[in-house]
Design an enzyme around this catalytic site. Structure first.
Site, PDB file in Angstrom:
ATOM      1  N   THR A 153      -5.170  -1.815   2.262  1.00 24.60           N
ATOM      2  CA  THR A 153      -6.333  -2.423   2.899  1.00 24.60           C
ATOM      3  C   THR A 153      -6.648  -3.773   2.271  1.00 24.60           C
ATOM      4  O   THR A 153      -7.036  -4.716   2.960  1.00 24.60           O
ATOM      5  CB  THR A 153      -7.551  -1.493   2.798  1.00 24.60           C
ATOM      6  OG1 THR A 153      -7.205  -0.206   3.321  1.00 24.60           O
ATOM      7  CG2 THR A 153      -8.733  -2.048   3.586  1.00 24.60           C
ATOM      8  N   GLU A 174      -0.370   6.527  -6.759  1.00 27.52           N
ATOM      9  CA  GLU A 174      -1.764   6.844  -7.056  1.00 27.52           C
ATOM     10  C   GLU A 174      -2.181   8.090  -6.266  1.00 27.52           C
ATOM     11  O   GLU A 174      -2.186   8.087  -5.037  1.00 27.52           O
ATOM     12  CB  GLU A 174      -2.667   5.665  -6.700  1.00 27.52           C
ATOM     13  CG  GLU A 174      -4.105   5.861  -7.114  1.00 27.52           C
ATOM     14  CD  GLU A 174      -4.960   4.621  -6.864  1.00 27.52           C
ATOM     15  OE1 GLU A 174      -5.893   4.386  -7.651  1.00 27.52           O
ATOM     16  OE2 GLU A 174      -4.692   3.896  -5.883  1.00 27.52           O
ATOM     17  N   GLU A 208     -10.365  -5.756  -5.925  1.00 30.47           N
ATOM     18  CA  GLU A 208     -10.290  -4.732  -6.973  1.00 30.47           C
ATOM     19  C   GLU A 208      -9.625  -3.535  -6.317  1.00 30.47           C
ATOM     20  O   GLU A 208     -10.246  -2.805  -5.547  1.00 30.47           O
ATOM     21  CB  GLU A 208     -11.699  -4.417  -7.485  1.00 30.47           C
ATOM     22  CG  GLU A 208     -11.697  -3.698  -8.823  1.00 30.47           C
ATOM     23  CD  GLU A 208     -11.680  -2.189  -8.677  1.00 30.47           C
ATOM     24  OE1 GLU A 208     -10.566  -1.617  -8.744  1.00 30.47           O
ATOM     25  OE2 GLU A 208     -12.744  -1.597  -8.501  1.00 30.47           O
ATOM     26  N   GLU A 228     -15.017  -8.427 -11.810  1.00 27.41           N
ATOM     27  CA  GLU A 228     -16.385  -7.969 -11.625  1.00 27.41           C
ATOM     28  C   GLU A 228     -16.955  -7.647 -12.995  1.00 27.41           C
ATOM     29  O   GLU A 228     -16.229  -7.336 -13.926  1.00 27.41           O
ATOM     30  CB  GLU A 228     -16.431  -6.748 -10.701  1.00 27.41           C
ATOM     31  CG  GLU A 228     -16.030  -7.110  -9.270  1.00 27.41           C
ATOM     32  CD  GLU A 228     -16.094  -5.950  -8.296  1.00 27.41           C
ATOM     33  OE1 GLU A 228     -15.881  -4.800  -8.725  1.00 27.41           O
ATOM     34  OE2 GLU A 228     -16.357  -6.203  -7.109  1.00 27.41           O
ATOM     35  N   CYS A 280     -10.204   4.393  -9.597  1.00 29.70           N
ATOM     36  CA  CYS A 280      -9.029   3.528  -9.510  1.00 29.70           C
ATOM     37  C   CYS A 280      -8.407   3.224 -10.861  1.00 29.70           C
ATOM     38  O   CYS A 280      -7.197   3.020 -10.958  1.00 29.70           O
ATOM     39  CB  CYS A 280      -9.389   2.233  -8.788  1.00 29.70           C
ATOM     40  SG  CYS A 280     -10.840   1.411  -9.482  1.00 29.70           S
ATOM     41  N   VAL A 286      -4.662  -0.738  -2.052  1.00 27.31           N
ATOM     42  CA  VAL A 286      -3.786  -1.903  -1.966  1.00 27.31           C
ATOM     43  C   VAL A 286      -3.467  -2.266  -0.512  1.00 27.31           C
ATOM     44  O   VAL A 286      -3.568  -3.446  -0.131  1.00 27.31           O
ATOM     45  CB  VAL A 286      -2.492  -1.679  -2.775  1.00 27.31           C
ATOM     46  CG1 VAL A 286      -1.490  -2.805  -2.528  1.00 27.31           C
ATOM     47  CG2 VAL A 286      -2.805  -1.580  -4.265  1.00 27.31           C
ATOM     48  N   ASN A 326     -16.081   5.919  -3.756  1.00 29.82           N
ATOM     49  CA  ASN A 326     -16.217   6.676  -5.002  1.00 29.82           C
ATOM     50  C   ASN A 326     -17.454   6.296  -5.818  1.00 29.82           C
ATOM     51  O   ASN A 326     -17.974   7.114  -6.571  1.00 29.82           O
ATOM     52  CB  ASN A 326     -14.946   6.567  -5.849  1.00 29.82           C
ATOM     53  CG  ASN A 326     -14.520   5.136  -6.100  1.00 29.82           C
ATOM     54  OD1 ASN A 326     -15.054   4.192  -5.522  1.00 29.82           O
ATOM     55  ND2 ASN A 326     -13.533   4.967  -6.966  1.00 29.82           N
TER      56      ASN A 326
END
Length: 505
Positions: free
Chosen positions: A247, A402, A265, A479, A299, A245, A168
């Site tokens: 992965t 999601e 993240e 981050e 996300c 999540v 994204n």
């Protein structure tokens, strides 16, 4: 000098670009893929055309990239912070210089609007400048001990870090992961999403052009198998992953075998709470920003919009009106505000969520359907109309899972205590938001929301100075912000005795 793909951007239009450049990068140059018949198509979301072919890297290529990065690390880690800062500032300057071309290539590969992409690239060079400014400030602490002895701490780099990006924000994520890593003296091997592989290698060329040591930022292409090779490589010291999540759990499992540091993240299902005392027009704009950026493929989006019952009719009228007015179409046109979703399977998945929501009792107030723009070259693109769902309940799939698409679920609430309980009733904890003119309530709610970020009277703003990361299953580590230095460095304690040793033996 940048490669042909970036030069081609001046004349490129939606549906016109074909790429044949090599997409791997180590030893300061693009590397040809290994021979074989396992290449996969990369699509242009706005047209459904094949943009290029991607051949995943095997273990030998991952090893070559890590060794290249390891060689650069030996030089880079010994440089003073001010020396590293000069290279990073030059990289930021080059990103600014090539801003329009990078943005255009990002749009063609990702599908988001050019307006958004330009903002993404601006954040990237700002991130680079920010961490360049921190590179020379890395310092330890002096601790006085009894008898004239003392200790001091050293903040040292980790070594070769692995970055695994999402589709994204392809270029921006590559910068957000590499800039703090490099500021601390590390090298990085980066694996983009196989759906958006084309701009990470542009960043690799920019670091090279800025004067970084040979191999400092390498790029390997591929999917899960390539990512596994990278995570388990014995010379990779840390893994930073952005993605789903499921992965993320696999990345963490593989990294754990080598006791590697991990930053995750991951996904979210964030609540946006709108109280009746809000400034309603701002709350509506906040809800739109919380749901429809990058076609809803963000996300931290606030996709559970809780609206106090007293103002629900006025909110729905305004938000539906503005949602219907969103211009969907050619993402390279300045007037476009929503482009195409990333892939045909993903579009079908999002549309299936809307269908299921209706079956479970939700009412579609607008959108939620496949969209075919009037431009004939876009007829096979992955477009849908942005959707607002009313009459949602907390137990509905559209509210619990999601969706990662332009779908807003609106839910009524009555009291602050009630909405906080419902907002926190989720396994995710990435972001949250509250709109109210009551300053006490704003801070009280922010304290009680179980999420890594809480926006007050705004949503989805991401200053590079501000840490970003999740609670619960949305991941850990951060981050952006100064704190990220701690996630790309390690602390060494040195104890110095100035007198005789007092021995028990």
């Amino acid at each position: 000098m940048a490669q042909a793909s970036l030069y081609a951007m001046d004349a490129a239009t939606t549906g016109s670009l074909l790429l044949s450049d090599n997409l791997n990068f180590w030893d300061d140059e693009r590397q040809a893929p290994r021979p074989g018949d396992n290449s996969e198509p990369v699509y242009e979301p706005a047209t459904g055309r094949v943009l290029c072919q991607l051949t995943p890297c095997g273990s030998d290529e991952v090893d070559a990239a890590v060794k290249s990065a390891r060689g650069a690390y030996a030089k880079w880690s010994k440089m003073a912070g001010t020396e590293r800062a000069r290279v990073m500032l030059e990289a930021a300057r080059i990103i600014r210089e090539r801003r329009e071309k990078i943005s255009k290539l990002e749009v063609i590969n990702n599908g988001k609007s050019i307006t958004e992409a330009l903002g993404d690239i601006d954040m990237a060079w700002q991130c680079m400048e920010y961490y360049a400014g921190l590179a020379a400030t890395l310092a330890g602490q002096h601790i006085q001990l009894p008898g004239g002895a003392f200790a001091y701490t050293r903040r040292e780099p980790l070594g070769v870090c692995a970055g695994i990006g999402a589709w994204n924000y392809p270029f921006q994520i590559a910068v957000v992961k590499s800039a703090p890593a490099l500021a601390c003296g590390n090298a990085m091997v980066f694996k983009p999403s196989p759906m958006t592989p084309v701009t990470a290698v542009i960043l690799a060329e920019i670091y090279r052009d800025a004067g970084a040591p040979r191999g400092l930022f390498c790029v390997v292409q591929g999917g899960a198998e390539t990512g596994t090779f990278l995570c388990q490589h014995p010379q990779v010291a840390k893994v930073s992953f952005t993605g789903s999540v499921p992965t993320g759990k696999k990345v963490m499992e593989v990294a754990a075998r080598g006791v590697k540091q991990v930053t995750l993240e991951l996904g979210g299902k964030s609540p946006l709470i709108i109280f009746k005392d809000c400034q309603l027009d701002n709350a509506v704009k906040g809800a739109l920003m919380a749901n429809f950026l990058t076609q809803g493929q963000v996300c931290c989006n606030g996709t559970r919009v809780f609206v106090q019952r007293d103002i629900m009719p006025q909110f729905l009228e305004k938000v539906v009106s503005r949602t219907k007015a969103i211009t969907v179409g050619d993402p390279l046109l300045d007037q476009t505000r929503m482009g195409a979703l990333i892939s045909k399977p993903h579009l079908e998945k999002v549309l299936a969520f809307v269908k299921q929501a209706k079956e479970q009792g939700a009412e579609v107030l607008c959108g939620g359907e496949p969209l075919v723009p009037t431009d004939p070259k876009l007829k096979d693109g992955y477009f849908m109309s942005p959707c607002v769902l009313d009459k949602c309940r907390d137990d509905m799939t559209c509210v619990k899972e999601e969706i990662f698409g332009p779908v807003m679920s609106v839910l009524p609430f009555d009291t602050e205590e009630e909405v906080l309980r419902r907002a926190n009733d989720t396994t995710f904890g990435l972001a949250s938001g509250v709109f109210t003119r009551d300053i006490s309530r704003a801070h009280r709610v922010a304290e009680k929301l179980e999420a890594g970020t809480c926006y007050i009277n705004n949503y989805n703003i991401s200053p590079v100075e501000v840490p970003f990361g999740g609670y619960k299953m949305s991941g850990f580590g951060r981050e952006n912000g100064q704190v990220t230095i701690e996630y790309y460095s390690q602390l060494k304690t040195v104890v110095v005795e100035m007198g005789d040793v007092e021995s028990l033996f």
